[in-house]
Design a protein around this motif. Sequence first.
Motif, mmCIF file in Angstrom:
data_model
loop_
_atom_site.group_PDB
_atom_site.id
_atom_site.type_symbol
_atom_site.label_atom_id
_atom_site.label_comp_id
_atom_site.label_asym_id
_atom_site.label_seq_id
_atom_site.Cartn_x
_atom_site.Cartn_y
_atom_site.Cartn_z
ATOM 1 N N PRO A 162 0.844 -1.196 0.000
ATOM 2 C CA PRO A 162 0.000 0.000 0.000
ATOM 3 C C PRO A 162 0.879 1.246 0.000
ATOM 4 O O PRO A 162 1.938 1.271 0.617
ATOM 5 N N VAL A 163 0.447 2.238 -0.717
ATOM 6 C CA VAL A 163 1.230 3.461 -0.845
ATOM 7 C C VAL A 163 0.616 4.529 0.054
ATOM 8 O O VAL A 163 -0.597 4.625 0.173
ATOM 9 N N GLU A 164 1.476 5.284 0.703
ATOM 10 C CA GLU A 164 1.004 6.372 1.548
ATOM 11 C C GLU A 164 1.283 7.692 0.847
ATOM 12 O O GLU A 164 2.425 8.035 0.586
ATOM 13 N N LEU A 165 0.206 8.410 0.531
ATOM 14 C CA LEU A 165 0.330 9.697 -0.125
ATOM 15 C C LEU A 165 -0.031 10.806 0.853
ATOM 16 O O LEU A 165 -0.895 10.619 1.712
ATOM 17 N N THR A 166 0.621 11.944 0.683
ATOM 18 C CA THR A 166 0.251 13.109 1.484
ATOM 19 C C THR A 166 -1.060 13.667 0.931
ATOM 20 O O THR A 166 -1.468 13.349 -0.196
ATOM 21 N N LYS A 167 -1.702 14.519 1.702
ATOM 22 C CA LYS A 167 -2.940 15.162 1.234
ATOM 23 C C LYS A 167 -2.681 15.938 -0.053
ATOM 24 O O LYS A 167 -3.484 15.900 -0.986
ATOM 25 N N GLN A 202 7.298 7.850 -8.538
ATOM 26 C CA GLN A 202 8.184 6.946 -7.803
ATOM 27 C C GLN A 202 7.396 6.092 -6.811
ATOM 28 O O GLN A 202 7.615 4.885 -6.712
ATOM 29 N N LYS A 203 6.485 6.703 -6.076
ATOM 30 C CA LYS A 203 5.705 5.959 -5.088
ATOM 31 C C LYS A 203 4.814 4.898 -5.724
ATOM 32 O O LYS A 203 4.607 3.832 -5.151
ATOM 33 N N LEU A 204 4.292 5.194 -6.902
ATOM 34 C CA LEU A 204 3.414 4.247 -7.580
ATOM 35 C C LEU A 204 4.156 3.353 -8.572
ATOM 36 O O LEU A 204 3.543 2.541 -9.259
ATOM 37 N N SER A 205 5.467 3.516 -8.645
ATOM 38 C CA SER A 205 6.331 2.690 -9.512
ATOM 39 C C SER A 205 5.881 2.706 -10.970
ATOM 40 O O SER A 205 5.704 1.657 -11.589
ATOM 41 N N VAL A 206 5.696 3.910 -11.505
ATOM 42 C CA VAL A 206 5.327 4.057 -12.909
ATOM 43 C C VAL A 206 6.333 4.982 -13.588
ATOM 44 O O VAL A 206 7.152 5.611 -12.927
ATOM 45 N N GLU A 232 -2.435 3.529 -12.783
ATOM 46 C CA GLU A 232 -2.185 2.909 -11.492
ATOM 47 C C GLU A 232 -3.056 3.510 -10.402
ATOM 48 O O GLU A 232 -3.550 2.809 -9.513
ATOM 49 N N ALA A 233 -3.286 4.817 -10.470
ATOM 50 C CA ALA A 233 -4.148 5.483 -9.485
ATOM 51 C C ALA A 233 -5.575 4.959 -9.575
ATOM 52 O O ALA A 233 -6.226 4.713 -8.560
ATOM 53 N N VAL A 234 -6.060 4.760 -10.794
ATOM 54 C CA VAL A 234 -7.404 4.209 -10.979
ATOM 55 C C VAL A 234 -7.447 2.770 -10.488
ATOM 56 O O VAL A 234 -8.373 2.368 -9.766
ATOM 57 N N ARG A 235 -6.441 1.979 -10.828
ATOM 58 C CA ARG A 235 -6.401 0.574 -10.413
ATOM 59 C C ARG A 235 -6.426 0.448 -8.893
ATOM 60 O O ARG A 235 -7.088 -0.422 -8.348
ATOM 61 N N ARG A 236 -5.732 1.347 -8.214
ATOM 62 C CA ARG A 236 -5.665 1.295 -6.754
ATOM 63 C C ARG A 236 -6.832 2.023 -6.070
ATOM 64 O O ARG A 236 -6.911 2.047 -4.856
ATOM 65 N N GLY A 237 -7.667 2.667 -6.859
ATOM 66 C CA GLY A 237 -8.786 3.395 -6.293
ATOM 67 C C GLY A 237 -8.383 4.688 -5.593
ATOM 68 O O GLY A 237 -9.043 5.143 -4.671
ATOM 69 N N LEU A 238 -7.312 5.300 -6.062
ATOM 70 C CA LEU A 238 -6.808 6.527 -5.448
ATOM 71 C C LEU A 238 -7.458 7.788 -6.002
ATOM 72 O O LEU A 238 -7.314 8.865 -5.443
#
Length: 112
Positions: free
Chosen positions: A48-53, A91-95, A104-110
């Motif tokens: 799981p990736v942790e993103l800032t606001k 970098q955080k999402l490895s793309v 990747e954001a859509v795939r992870r529901g971000l």
Amino acid sequence: MNFSRTVRRLYPRVRIVNLMEFEQETTVQDMPAATPAGPLKLAPQRNPVELTKREEEILQLIAEEYTSQEIAGRLFISMRTVEVHRLNLTQKLSVRNVAGLVKEAVRRGLVK
């Protein structure tokens, strides 16, 4: 195995994973189909990736096709700051690029 079939018959929407222990090394492809639903398929695990606001805000705007300049103006930050956030997100999402970032954001529901 009979228990699995009974559960599948009574509750067809339930997914069952049968765990088996082997004395010798084996692979998933070597195992027989464990349930009527078919052989076990393993998806690659992603941490799981942790993103800032702020990264979440910028990611959403990128997904909505805003340019870096538009994002900077909307969030009252410099374009350089937007680009740094974009780099950190890739970098955080490895793309490798914006298309991969959105995918990747859509795939992870971000993003919505």
